[in-house]
Design an enzyme around this catalytic site. Structure first.
Site, mmCIF file in Angstrom:
data_model
loop_
_atom_site.group_PDB
_atom_site.id
_atom_site.type_symbol
_atom_site.label_atom_id
_atom_site.label_comp_id
_atom_site.label_asym_id
_atom_site.label_seq_id
_atom_site.Cartn_x
_atom_site.Cartn_y
_atom_site.Cartn_z
ATOM 1 N N CYS A 272 -5.765 1.381 5.589
ATOM 2 C CA CYS A 272 -6.493 0.095 5.907
ATOM 3 C C CYS A 272 -5.852 -0.127 7.600
ATOM 4 O O CYS A 272 -4.932 0.311 8.111
ATOM 5 C CB CYS A 272 -6.046 -0.986 5.130
ATOM 6 S SG CYS A 272 -4.311 -1.535 4.955
ATOM 7 N N GLU B 26 0.974 3.765 2.092
ATOM 8 C CA GLU B 26 1.531 4.244 3.074
ATOM 9 C C GLU B 26 2.659 3.262 3.603
ATOM 10 O O GLU B 26 3.898 3.854 4.078
ATOM 11 C CB GLU B 26 0.474 3.992 4.329
ATOM 12 C CG GLU B 26 -0.864 4.937 4.075
ATOM 13 C CD GLU B 26 -1.992 3.945 3.331
ATOM 14 O OE1 GLU B 26 -3.225 4.489 3.503
ATOM 15 O OE2 GLU B 26 -1.695 3.375 2.237
ATOM 16 N N HIS C 104 0.827 -1.118 -0.080
ATOM 17 C CA HIS C 104 0.172 0.078 -0.081
ATOM 18 C C HIS C 104 1.042 1.109 0.092
ATOM 19 O O HIS C 104 1.990 1.325 0.294
ATOM 20 C CB HIS C 104 -0.977 0.030 1.246
ATOM 21 C CG HIS C 104 -1.882 -1.052 1.223
ATOM 22 N ND1 HIS C 104 -3.123 -1.042 2.021
ATOM 23 C CD2 HIS C 104 -2.389 -1.994 0.110
ATOM 24 C CE1 HIS C 104 -3.521 -2.409 1.867
ATOM 25 N NE2 HIS C 104 -3.365 -2.963 0.420
ATOM 26 N N CYS D 288 -1.975 -0.696 7.371
ATOM 27 C CA CYS D 288 -1.296 0.263 7.242
ATOM 28 C C CYS D 288 -1.373 1.177 8.666
ATOM 29 O O CYS D 288 -0.526 1.704 9.206
ATOM 30 C CB CYS D 288 -1.867 1.331 6.298
ATOM 31 S SG CYS D 288 -1.549 0.505 4.651
#
Length: 150
Positions: free
Chosen positions: A109, A83, A81, A112
């Site tokens: 999410c 992040e 992801h 993360c």
């Protein structure tokens, strides 16, 4: 004065996150993240496969093939992801991000969120919501400020 309106800091860093998202290779969502401290950009990340591996844009999306809804079974996705990539880039180059803010085009999410908490990031600014209520619970419980960008 030339009539140009300078963006506020949050708007500026969110605009940078939008540009970072254009590098995404995900077939479902293009997400960008920018880690900032003291009005200085420390690291950026977008969602895509690990360095050197084929991207979903090249080989297809396993979650699409399996008809898995967005926000579910994240462990099956081959991509990191945005992040995660931003945090990993900071670590790779020895950049301290403790006490920083992260601007992301989509709400983090829960995976993360856990990384954000352990990295010492104190503020999250996001634009679009993500269907993961555990993320909000984790960030709130850890005292991380979370703000939806207007």
């Amino acid at each position: 004065m030339n009539g140009h309106k300078r963006p506020e800091w949050d708007e500026y860093f969110m605009q940078v996150a939008d540009v970072v998202a254009t590098r995404s290779t995900c077939l479902r969502r293009n997400i960008g993240a920018v880690i900032v401290r003291d009005k200085r950009i420390l690291a950026t990340g977008y969602n895509g496969a690990p360095t050197g591996l084929p991207h979903c844009s090249e080989i297809g999306c396993i979650k699409e093939r399996l008809h898995i809804p967005s926000g579910e079974r994240q462990e099956l996705c081959r991509a990191l992801h945005a992040e995660q990539n931003a945090i990993v880039q900071a670590a790779r180059y020895g950049t301290v991000i403790e006490g920083a803010s992260i601007y992301t085009t989509t709400e983090p999410c829960s995976m993360c969120a856990k990384m954000i908490i352990n990295a010492g990031i104190r503020r999250v600014v996001y634009r679009e919501e993500y269907p993961d209520p555990l993320s909000r619970e984790l960030l709130s419980g850890a005292g991380v400020s979370v703000e939806k960008f207007r």
